[in-house]
Enzyme design. Structure first.
Site, PDB file in Angstrom:
ATOM      1  N   ILE A 156       0.838  -1.207   0.000  1.00  0.00           N
ATOM      2  CA  ILE A 156       0.000   0.000   0.000  1.00  0.00           C
ATOM      3  C   ILE A 156       0.868   1.249   0.000  1.00  0.00           C
ATOM      4  O   ILE A 156       0.586   2.224  -0.705  1.00  0.00           O
ATOM      5  CB  ILE A 156      -0.969  -0.003   1.197  1.00  0.00           C
ATOM      6  CG1 ILE A 156      -1.915  -1.196   1.100  1.00  0.00           C
ATOM      7  CG2 ILE A 156      -1.767   1.297   1.244  1.00  0.00           C
ATOM      8  CD1 ILE A 156      -2.824  -1.365   2.304  1.00  0.00           C
ATOM      9  N   ASP A 175      11.689   2.877   5.426  1.00  0.00           N
ATOM     10  CA  ASP A 175      12.160   1.503   5.226  1.00  0.00           C
ATOM     11  C   ASP A 175      13.506   1.544   4.499  1.00  0.00           C
ATOM     12  O   ASP A 175      13.602   2.064   3.394  1.00  0.00           O
ATOM     13  CB  ASP A 175      11.127   0.742   4.393  1.00  0.00           C
ATOM     14  CG  ASP A 175      11.428  -0.744   4.319  1.00  0.00           C
ATOM     15  OD1 ASP A 175      12.570  -1.137   4.609  1.00  0.00           O
ATOM     16  OD2 ASP A 175      10.511  -1.505   3.980  1.00  0.00           O
ATOM     17  N   PRO A 207       1.385  -2.171   9.663  1.00  0.00           N
ATOM     18  CA  PRO A 207       0.415  -3.039  10.342  1.00  0.00           C
ATOM     19  C   PRO A 207       0.398  -2.738  11.838  1.00  0.00           C
ATOM     20  O   PRO A 207       1.316  -2.090  12.359  1.00  0.00           O
ATOM     21  CB  PRO A 207       0.963  -4.445  10.073  1.00  0.00           C
ATOM     22  CG  PRO A 207       2.446  -4.227   9.945  1.00  0.00           C
ATOM     23  CD  PRO A 207       2.614  -2.889   9.274  1.00  0.00           C
ATOM     24  N   ARG A 235      -3.802   1.773  10.990  1.00  0.00           N
ATOM     25  CA  ARG A 235      -4.518   1.305  12.162  1.00  0.00           C
ATOM     26  C   ARG A 235      -4.548   2.423  13.186  1.00  0.00           C
ATOM     27  O   ARG A 235      -3.569   3.159  13.343  1.00  0.00           O
ATOM     28  CB  ARG A 235      -3.845   0.064  12.762  1.00  0.00           C
ATOM     29  CG  ARG A 235      -3.998  -1.202  11.924  1.00  0.00           C
ATOM     30  CD  ARG A 235      -5.440  -1.708  11.954  1.00  0.00           C
ATOM     31  NE  ARG A 235      -5.609  -2.962  11.240  1.00  0.00           N
ATOM     32  CZ  ARG A 235      -5.906  -3.057   9.959  1.00  0.00           C
ATOM     33  NH1 ARG A 235      -6.058  -1.948   9.231  1.00  0.00           N
ATOM     34  NH2 ARG A 235      -6.064  -4.220   9.388  1.00  0.00           N
ATOM     35  N   ASP A 259      -8.662   7.896   9.078  1.00  0.00           N
ATOM     36  CA  ASP A 259      -9.684   6.928   8.688  1.00  0.00           C
ATOM     37  C   ASP A 259      -9.855   5.825   9.723  1.00  0.00           C
ATOM     38  O   ASP A 259     -10.823   5.074   9.671  1.00  0.00           O
ATOM     39  CB  ASP A 259      -9.318   6.301   7.335  1.00  0.00           C
ATOM     40  CG  ASP A 259     -10.375   5.345   6.824  1.00  0.00           C
ATOM     41  OD1 ASP A 259     -11.539   5.765   6.699  1.00  0.00           O
ATOM     42  OD2 ASP A 259     -10.048   4.169   6.562  1.00  0.00           O
ATOM     43  N   GLU A 264     -13.653   0.450  16.183  1.00  0.00           N
ATOM     44  CA  GLU A 264     -14.414   0.614  14.955  1.00  0.00           C
ATOM     45  C   GLU A 264     -15.506   1.664  15.174  1.00  0.00           C
ATOM     46  O   GLU A 264     -16.128   1.705  16.242  1.00  0.00           O
ATOM     47  CB  GLU A 264     -15.040  -0.706  14.526  1.00  0.00           C
ATOM     48  CG  GLU A 264     -14.058  -1.667  13.892  1.00  0.00           C
ATOM     49  CD  GLU A 264     -13.461  -1.140  12.604  1.00  0.00           C
ATOM     50  OE1 GLU A 264     -14.214  -0.774  11.683  1.00  0.00           O
ATOM     51  OE2 GLU A 264     -12.221  -1.083  12.516  1.00  0.00           O
ATOM     52  N   HIS A 284     -13.479   4.543   8.736  1.00  0.00           N
ATOM     53  CA  HIS A 284     -12.800   3.321   8.285  1.00  0.00           C
ATOM     54  C   HIS A 284     -13.347   2.867   6.930  1.00  0.00           C
ATOM     55  O   HIS A 284     -13.842   1.745   6.767  1.00  0.00           O
ATOM     56  CB  HIS A 284     -12.928   2.196   9.320  1.00  0.00           C
ATOM     57  CG  HIS A 284     -11.890   1.132   9.136  1.00  0.00           C
ATOM     58  ND1 HIS A 284     -11.845  -0.002   9.916  1.00  0.00           N
ATOM     59  CD2 HIS A 284     -10.843   1.019   8.273  1.00  0.00           C
ATOM     60  CE1 HIS A 284     -10.835  -0.764   9.546  1.00  0.00           C
ATOM     61  NE2 HIS A 284     -10.210  -0.159   8.540  1.00  0.00           N
TER      62      HIS A 284
END
Length: 317
Positions: A156, A175, A207, A235, A259, A264, A284
């Site tokens: 992504i 990275d 993640p 997240r 988002d 949730e 989300h």
């Protein structure tokens, strides 16, 4: 094998019937529920005799997993799997496969949509027109030439980088692995503190795991430029919401597009970001496109078929 889809995965009844026929042709049974279970006891009833479970993002606690004595495989209609009690899966030798990749394009597009909205003040401009106002105070900024920082340079993150490069941004990533795309786009590799300091836009694509909880906390936010923005489609717990809200309200940074939250949606009315300045909040929806849901269903059933052939794919446990 008895396959139970414990909750809807946002595909049409026609598509479900196609999948049912596909499974029945191989001698398997598919039961698909059209609503979420209201509690753990209802979940246990649904999956008690299941051999294979299909689940999206409904929390799957250890007591439910342990009650499913026949359960051998879980196909997750989602990229993340932190909502599943993986310890119980390991204890009971249950293989878990996710649907990694189904929403790469969708998430990258929303990340950039939030970016453009904040940079060009689209939401505020819409409200100004409706209130009979002018463009006063609504002068935005162009993306070309801006430093676009990406934390998490997986699939992504790389999709997002391609879009940013098309707008003429300079790409910075945390990275330090050498990627072919990095060479193609002339990516600059930096530590997270350096990236936070240098970026005009920071987009998160990591993640959720122990090492990424509060990855972006008060210290990291404090390194950002005053005119920089933060985008989180990864997240919720990756960002410390209270620290972010404080920085926004004190105008230490220019804005945020969020988002994902610690829970949730609906989020509680006292959540710190609900009343923070210069924010765009979405419930989300980054992964939620019709195209992505179709891809996801294909991956879910491909995972099951691969496991049945003893060639498991997308394995996370």
């Amino acid at each position: 094998m008895k396959i139970v889809m414990i909750e809807p995965i946002n595909i049409s009844m026609m598509k479900i019937e196609e999948c049912r026929q596909r499974m029945e042709a191989e001698g398997h049974e598919l039961i698909a529920y059209s609503t979420r279970a209201e509690d753990d006891q209802e979940m246990i009833k649904r999956i008690k005799n299941a051999d294979i479970l299909i689940i999206a993002n409904q929390p799957l606690p250890s007591e439910v997993i342990r009650a499913a004595e026949n359960l051998k495989m879980i196909s997750v209609a989602f990229t993340g799997f932190d909502h599943i009690a993986m310890d119980a899966c390991r204890e009971n030798d249950i293989l878990v496969s996710n649907s990694s990749g189904y929403a790469n394009q969708a998430v990258a597009e929303l990340a950039f949509g939030l970016t453009i909205d904040l940079m060009r003040k689209i939401k505020d401009s819409d409200q100004a027109v409706r209130a009979g106002k002018t463009r006063a105070g609504l002068i935005g900024n162009e993306l070309a030439g801006k430093n676009f920082g990406i934390i998490g340079f997986g699939s992504i993150g790389q999709k997002t980088a391609r879009i940013a490069a098309a707008f003429g941004c300079n790409i910075l990533v945390d990275d330090h692995k050498k990627h072919q795309l990095g060479e193609e786009l002339g990516v600059e590799y930096l530590s997270i503190p350096e990236l936070m300091q240098k970026s005009d836009i920071i987009s998160l694509h990591v993640p959720l795991k122990d090492s990424t909880v509060d990855l972006i906390s008060a210290d990291e936010i404090g390194l950002m430029k005053k005119d920089a923005i933060l985008i989180n489609t990864a997240r919720g717990p990756v960002v410390n919401s209270e620290a972010l809200a404080e920085a926004l309200n004190k105008e230490k940074i220019a804005g945020a597009g969020i988002d994902v939250f610690e829970m949730e949606p609906p989020i509680p009315s006292d959540h710190p970001l609900l009343n923070a300045k210069n924010t765009i909040l979405t419930p989300h929806t980054a992964f939620a496109t019709e195209e992505a849901f179709i891809k996801r269903a294909e991956i879910v059933f491909n995972n099951i078929e691969a496991w049945l052939k003893e060639e498991p794919q997308n394995v996370v446990s």
